[in-house]
Design a protein around this motif. Structure first.
Motif, PDB file in Angstrom:
ATOM      1  N   THR A 134       0.887  -1.173   0.000  1.00 14.31           N
ATOM      2  CA  THR A 134       0.000   0.000   0.000  1.00 14.31           C
ATOM      3  C   THR A 134       0.925   1.223   0.000  1.00 14.31           C
ATOM      4  OG1 THR A 134      -0.049   0.061   2.429  1.00 14.31           O
ATOM      5  CG2 THR A 134      -1.862  -1.098   1.343  1.00 14.31           C
ATOM      6  N   THR A 137       1.368   4.080   5.020  1.00 16.08           N
ATOM      7  CA  THR A 137       1.818   4.135   6.411  1.00 16.08           C
ATOM      8  C   THR A 137       3.254   4.632   6.579  1.00 16.08           C
ATOM      9  OG1 THR A 137       2.718   1.901   6.430  1.00 16.08           O
ATOM     10  CG2 THR A 137       0.380   2.126   6.966  1.00 16.08           C
ATOM     11  N   HIS A 272      -7.297   2.310   9.472  1.00 10.40           N
ATOM     12  CA  HIS A 272      -6.434   3.358  10.014  1.00 10.40           C
ATOM     13  C   HIS A 272      -6.501   4.665   9.216  1.00 10.40           C
ATOM     14  CE1 HIS A 272      -3.069   5.297  11.941  1.00 10.40           C
ATOM     15  NE2 HIS A 272      -2.531   5.494  10.750  1.00 10.40           N
TER      16      HIS A 272
HETATM   17  N1  LIG Z   1       4.413   1.707  11.542  1.00 12.49           N
HETATM   18  C1  LIG Z   1       3.990   2.899  11.221  1.00 12.49           C
HETATM   19  O1  LIG Z   1       4.788   3.827  11.180  1.00 12.49           O
HETATM   20  C2  LIG Z   1       2.540   3.096  10.906  1.00 12.49           C
HETATM   21  C3  LIG Z   1       2.091   4.355  10.472  1.00 12.49           C
HETATM   22  C4  LIG Z   1       0.728   4.484  10.188  1.00 12.49           C
HETATM   23  C5  LIG Z   1      -0.120   3.399  10.312  1.00 12.49           C
HETATM   24  N2  LIG Z   1       0.342   2.196  10.754  1.00 12.49           N
HETATM   25  C6  LIG Z   1      -0.530   1.018  10.925  1.00 12.49           C
HETATM   26  O2  LIG Z   1      -0.569   0.288   9.700  1.00 12.49           O
HETATM   27  C7  LIG Z   1      -1.830  -0.396   9.616  1.00 12.49           C
HETATM   28  C8  LIG Z   1      -2.557  -0.015   8.341  1.00 12.49           C
HETATM   29  O3  LIG Z   1      -1.783  -0.332   7.227  1.00 12.49           O
HETATM   30  P1  LIG Z   1      -2.363  -0.032   5.757  1.00 12.49           P
HETATM   31  O4  LIG Z   1      -3.112   1.213   5.753  1.00 12.49           O
HETATM   32  O5  LIG Z   1      -1.230  -0.204   4.824  1.00 12.49           O
HETATM   33  O6  LIG Z   1      -3.440  -1.158   5.563  1.00 12.49           O
HETATM   34  P2  LIG Z   1      -3.423  -2.742   5.769  1.00 12.49           P
HETATM   35  O7  LIG Z   1      -2.057  -3.283   5.748  1.00 12.49           O
HETATM   36  O8  LIG Z   1      -4.258  -3.047   6.960  1.00 12.49           O
HETATM   37  O9  LIG Z   1      -4.176  -3.185   4.449  1.00 12.49           O
HETATM   38  C9  LIG Z   1      -5.475  -2.670   4.176  1.00 12.49           C
HETATM   39  C10 LIG Z   1      -6.198  -3.589   3.201  1.00 12.49           C
HETATM   40  O10 LIG Z   1      -5.586  -3.511   1.926  1.00 12.49           O
HETATM   41  C11 LIG Z   1      -5.313  -4.807   1.438  1.00 12.49           C
HETATM   42  N3  LIG Z   1      -4.136  -4.704   0.570  1.00 12.49           N
HETATM   43  C12 LIG Z   1      -2.862  -4.418   0.925  1.00 12.49           C
HETATM   44  N4  LIG Z   1      -2.081  -4.363  -0.174  1.00 12.49           N
HETATM   45  C13 LIG Z   1      -2.871  -4.630  -1.234  1.00 12.49           C
HETATM   46  C14 LIG Z   1      -2.655  -4.715  -2.651  1.00 12.49           C
HETATM   47  N5  LIG Z   1      -1.465  -4.487  -3.187  1.00 12.49           N
HETATM   48  N6  LIG Z   1      -3.710  -4.988  -3.439  1.00 12.49           N
HETATM   49  C15 LIG Z   1      -4.955  -5.192  -2.922  1.00 12.49           C
HETATM   50  N7  LIG Z   1      -5.221  -5.127  -1.596  1.00 12.49           N
HETATM   51  C16 LIG Z   1      -4.189  -4.839  -0.772  1.00 12.49           C
HETATM   52  C17 LIG Z   1      -5.114  -5.658   2.678  1.00 12.49           C
HETATM   53  O11 LIG Z   1      -5.373  -7.007   2.406  1.00 12.49           O
HETATM   54  C18 LIG Z   1      -6.144  -5.063   3.619  1.00 12.49           C
HETATM   55  O12 LIG Z   1      -7.403  -5.625   3.404  1.00 12.49           O
HETATM   56  C19 LIG Z   1      -2.645   0.020  10.830  1.00 12.49           C
HETATM   57  O13 LIG Z   1      -2.562  -0.949  11.852  1.00 12.49           O
HETATM   58  C20 LIG Z   1      -1.978   1.315  11.228  1.00 12.49           C
HETATM   59  O14 LIG Z   1      -2.188   1.639  12.598  1.00 12.49           O
HETATM   60  C21 LIG Z   1       1.660   2.036  11.021  1.00 12.49           C
END
Ligand SMILES: NC(=O)c1ccc[n+]([C@@H]2O[C@H](COP(=O)([O-])OP(=O)(O)OC[C@H]3O[C@@H](n4cnc5c(N)ncnc54)[C@H](O)[C@@H]3O)[C@@H](O)[C@H]2O)c1
Ligand SMILES: [Fe+2]
Length: 369
Positions: A134, A137, A272
């Motif tokens: 994605t 984040t 998120h």
């Molecule tokens: N570590 C950090 O610095 C940081 C910063 C912000 C958020 N976060 C955390 O990260 C998490 C959210 O991550 P996110 O927003 O990337 O979402 P996610 O990883 O939860 O994915 C969201 C959805 O997208 C789908 N998905 C992912 N890649 C895909 C692709 N290439 N094609 C189709 N579907 C795909 C997944 O299966 C899921 O259903 C939360 O827990 C949040 O609190 C972490």
């Protein structure tokens, strides 16, 4: 006086993921791949996993990863004597992999000790290579993992210098399959990192610069991306902006938007990015008068002649992608506002430029009725 630190090597480019199995960082190591079942099914991911010939592939991570996900993965990594973890997924997968790779090097089996019970990691971790699928984040370069302790109903970030990945491999073609709503929410999560890194009390010039550039790229390109999700150039732009925004907040850290996102995700299951976008306009209005002209500077750098016109564009980007703009849209009973206010009091509020009061939070949530 300021410090900038980023030990993660960054590899960026279309198709770069496919070169990973032959890289010197990987060859000869006992590799564990951490991913999610939906991502594992993507053709490129399957091909690369086959070439990596990993000792194990763990794909049992749910969005908003739990402390239990981390415990299970860490036990597996220990059992397999993994020497390198390659995490391929959204922030959920990357965060789980980062935390589990540290826990695996301790004698503990429960990340909760470190997440909410005050224990800190001694040195030692399995190195992690992050491959984001994605664009949002920034977890590919941050020393942060956000975990949900379901039994305690406590979702919170944890941070350790050991969480910095050794390398990030950012191949925006991996994001081509992300549907519009996730594209929107993850890009606005990245935008919120740019905003929060910029307005954090700990902001500093290098991060400010990256934050403004990330904001400009996101607000210039996101609307066009909605119209053509298969455009690889626009996907590349947003992946680059998410990376810059990740670097921009990883030291100053987040503030009010992320503090408010936790109850919205914990209690009402907003993803998120949607939770961050939910209070974004209200948070900008609250903080602007306390930033001594810096918010105007940010809006100008992002391509707007006023903070108000930047806010209007954010609202359009939310509405046109189906993100919730009111409590009703988000399926939240207005009677829950008191609970939201109470649970938005997270330590991240200490970074906010305006000292946040209960009245401020009531105003934010009441305006979303
Ligand atoms: N570590 C950090 O610095 C940081 C910063 C912000 C958020 N976060 C955390 O990260 C998490 C959210 O991550 P996110 O927003 O990337 O979402 P996610 O990883 O939860 O994915 C969201 C959805 O997208 C789908 N998905 C992912 N890649 C895909 C692709 N290439 N094609 C189709 N579907 C795909 C997944 O299966 C899921 O259903 C939360 O827990 C949040 O609190 C972490
Ligand atoms: Fe975030």
């Amino acid at each position: 006086m300021w410090t900038f630190h980023l030990p993660t090597k960054i590899n960026f480019g279309r198709g770069i993921f496919q070169t990973l199995p032959k890289s010197s960082e990987v060859l000869g190591r006992r590799v564990a791949v951490v991913t999610e079942s939906t991502i594992r099914k993507l053709e490129t991911v399957q091909t690369v996993i086959d070439s990596l010939n990993p000792v194990t592939v763990f794909d049992q991570i749910r969005p908003n990863p739990t402390t239990k996900n981390v415990d299970t993965l860490s036990e597996l990594l220990r059992g397999e004597k993994a020497e390198l973890v390659i995490a391929v997924g959204g922030g959920s997968v990357l965060d789980c992999a980062k935390a589990a790779s540290c826990l695996a090097m301790t004698n503990d089996s429960n990340i909760r000790l470190y997440h909410s019970e005050g224990k800190t990691f001694a040195d030692g971790r399995i190195p992690v290579i992050t491959v984001p699928t994605t664009a949002g984040t920034g977890s590919e370069v941050t020393p942060i993992a956000v975990l949900d302790d379901e039994e305690k109903c406590f979702k919170s970030p944890m941070s350790s210098h050991l969480f910095y990945p050794v390398s990030a491999v950012i191949d925006s073609d991996l994001t081509l399959s992300v549907p519009i709503r996730v594209t929107a929410s993850t890009a606005l999560d990245a935008f919120s990192h740019a905003l929060e890194g910029f307005w954090s009390k700990n902001h500093q010039p290098v991060c400010d610069l990256l934050a403004k550039e990330a904001a400009r790229i996101i607000l210039t390109n996101l609307g066009n991306l909605y119209k053509n999700l298969a455009d690889p150039v626009l996907r590349g732009q947003i992946a680059y902006a998410a990376l810059l925004a990740g670097i921009a907040f990883q030291m100053p850290k987040n503030a009010i938007i992320h503090a408010c996102s936790f109850p919205l995700s914990n209690r009402f299951h907003l993803p998120h990015g949607e939770a961050c976008a939910f209070t974004m306009e209200a948070a900008i209005r609250l903080n602007t008068p306390f930033m001594e002209g810096r918010m105007e500077e940010f809006a100008l750098a992002a391509g707007f002649n006023s903070v108000t016109s930047m806010i209007d564009t954010i609202t359009v980007l939310k509405r046109s992608s189906g993100l919730p703009c009111t409590l009703r849209d988000a399926g939240i009973d207005p009677d829950s506002v008191a609970l939201l206010v109470k649970e938005s009091f997270h330590p991240l509020l200490n970074n906010n430029p305006k000292t946040v009061t209960e009245t401020d939070l009531y105003r934010i949530y009441d305006d979303l009725r």
